[in-house]
Design an enzyme around this catalytic site. Structure first.
Site, PDB file in Angstrom:
ATOM      1  N   VAL A 209     -49.248  39.544 -21.895  1.00  0.00           N
ATOM      2  CA  VAL A 209     -48.300  38.475 -21.551  1.00  0.00           C
ATOM      3  C   VAL A 209     -48.950  37.702 -20.414  1.00  0.00           C
ATOM      4  O   VAL A 209     -49.387  38.297 -19.423  1.00  0.00           O
ATOM      5  CB  VAL A 209     -46.933  39.037 -21.105  1.00  0.00           C
ATOM      6  CG1 VAL A 209     -46.054  37.937 -20.528  1.00  0.00           C
ATOM      7  CG2 VAL A 209     -46.226  39.713 -22.277  1.00  0.00           C
ATOM      8  N   GLU A 210     -49.030  36.375 -20.575  1.00  0.00           N
ATOM      9  CA  GLU A 210     -49.810  35.597 -19.610  1.00  0.00           C
ATOM     10  C   GLU A 210     -49.037  34.444 -18.974  1.00  0.00           C
ATOM     11  O   GLU A 210     -48.265  33.754 -19.623  1.00  0.00           O
ATOM     12  CB  GLU A 210     -51.073  35.023 -20.280  1.00  0.00           C
ATOM     13  CG  GLU A 210     -52.003  34.405 -19.242  1.00  0.00           C
ATOM     14  CD  GLU A 210     -53.275  33.794 -19.806  1.00  0.00           C
ATOM     15  OE1 GLU A 210     -53.386  33.644 -21.034  1.00  0.00           O
ATOM     16  OE2 GLU A 210     -54.143  33.441 -18.990  1.00  0.00           O
ATOM     17  N   ASP A 211     -49.293  34.272 -17.694  1.00  0.00           N
ATOM     18  CA  ASP A 211     -48.946  33.044 -16.971  1.00  0.00           C
ATOM     19  C   ASP A 211     -50.205  32.193 -17.030  1.00  0.00           C
ATOM     20  O   ASP A 211     -51.076  32.276 -16.166  1.00  0.00           O
ATOM     21  CB  ASP A 211     -48.565  33.397 -15.524  1.00  0.00           C
ATOM     22  CG  ASP A 211     -48.204  32.175 -14.706  1.00  0.00           C
ATOM     23  OD1 ASP A 211     -48.170  31.059 -15.270  1.00  0.00           O
ATOM     24  OD2 ASP A 211     -47.974  32.328 -13.492  1.00  0.00           O
TER      25      ASP A 211
END
Ligand SMILES: *[C@@H]1O[C@H](CO)[C@@H](O)[C@H](O)[C@H]1NC(C)=O
Ligand SMILES: *[C@@H]1O[C@H](CO)[C@@H](O)[C@H](O)[C@H]1NC(C)=O
Ligand SMILES: *[C@@H]1O[C@H](CO)[C@@H](O)[C@H](O)[C@H]1NC(C)=O
Ligand SMILES: *[C@@H]1O[C@H](CO)[C@@H](O)[C@H](O)[C@H]1NC(C)=O
Ligand SMILES: CC(=O)N[C@H]1CO[C@H](CO)[C@@H](O)[C@@H]1O
Length: 277
Positions: A209-211
């Site tokens: 899961v990425e910002d």
């Protein structure tokens, strides 16, 4: 556009960017029925994703084993004598909640990929992004990206927040791969062949899961319902299938020592990322 008909195989070149990477649609279905391959669209974007911030030791006690400034999730590494040949998993498109005191639009991406971590020259990845505007409206899309080439969203692939995806990336050579994107919820599949990518090292696989970042920097990171990664598998040249057993589990910690996402193993094949703060 150029169409080639050869026996039962229909290849439509949907894209020939100025860069070397070429993406070809090889098959697709909608609710089990074949779709017109020419209906699959790709759109070049300014998004730059990738676990480029190297993980560092986490401060404080939590079950993630390290932290990164832009992603949370799991990472597997193999020695160069036994390279990765593929990765797959079921995972959900983020279902977002507003993060207080954070500008709009807010975003989160979920994806799986090969390299990036110890291979800073290339990263092949595919997954989803969801964005939340100031009125609480969410939009999700599916995308593919072979760094350092540009990211491409697939506007023709319908996707809603919380929909389950199945993604399977198979390395055909260090510069070519096949990519299968399937829904679990909507009944769509599409298979792409990618050629002329920048050579992969095939040293790392990740479920993330990425910002992520755009050309103007890291985007505001939304809160989200738990995002599960299930039946996580990575394949290697010796024929073995590696799960997330023994994976490096990373928390996203981009402001001070408070994480905004932590990853927790459920068992050897399944883990989840939960929003913090
Ligand atoms: C992992 O961290 C979460 C959040 O701090 C906590 O609720 C959970 O109990 C921890 N799990 C383990 C196995 O330590
Ligand atoms: C939010 O809603 C307002 C009022 O309906 C509208 O003017 C505005 O364009 C909307 N903003 C977005 C980002 O959709
Ligand atoms: C992923 O694709 C490869 C190559 O086609 C295949 O061997 C493998 O079984 C697939 N993995 C899953 C979980 O379907
Ligand atoms: C294949 O590679 C895996 C992962 O590195 C290793 O655990 C396994 O022992 C290897 N198997 C053989 C037959 O070499
Ligand atoms: C991979 C996957 O789960 N695909 C599903 C897409 O949606 C259709 C219809 O709901 C299912 O039949 C597929 O299994």
């Amino acid at each position: 556009m150029k169409a080639l008909v050869s026996g039962i195989f229909i290849l439509i070149r949907v894209l020939l960017a100025y860069a070397d990477l070429e993406v070809t649609v090889v098959s697709g279905t909608s609710k089990g029925r074949p779709i017109l391959l020419g209906s699959v669209t790709l759109e070049r974007t300014q998004v730059r994703r990738g676990g480029n911030a190297p993980p560092y030791d986490v401060k404080g006690k939590r079950n993630s084993t390290g932290a990164s400034g832009n992603w949370c999730g799991g990472l597997q590494h193999t020695p160069s004598t036994n390279k990765f040949t593929g990765i797959s998993a079921y995972f959900a498109a983020p279902n977002l909640l507003s993060r207080p005191n954070t500008p709009y639009p807010q975003h989160a991406a979920s994806w799986i990929g090969i390299d990036g971590a110890s291979c800073q020259t290339a990263l092949l990845q595919a997954g989803t992004t969801t964005s939340l505007d100031q009125n609480g409206t969410q939009t999700s899309n599916a995308w593919l990206e072979w760094i350092p080439d540009a990211a491409y969203t697939i506007p023709s692939f319908p996707l809603s927040p919380g929909d389950w995806m199945f993604v399977n990336i198979s390395v055909l050579s260090s510069t070519s791969a096949q990519l299968v994107l399937e829904n679990y919820s909507l009944g769509n599949t599409v298979t792409f062949n990618l050629i002329n990518g920048t050579p992969l090292c095939q040293a790392d696989t990740e479920w993330i899961v990425e910002d992520f970042s755009t050309n103007v920097g890291q985007v505001p990171f939304a809160r989200f319902s738990d995002i599960w990664f299930e039946q996580c598998q990575a394949r290697t040249t010796n024929g073995s299938v590696i799960s997330i057993e023994g994976a490096t589990i990373i928390a996203l910690q981009n402001t001070g020592i408070t994480p905004s996402c932590i990853a927790q193993e459920y068992d050897d094949q399944n883990f989840w990322c939960s929003s913090q703060g």
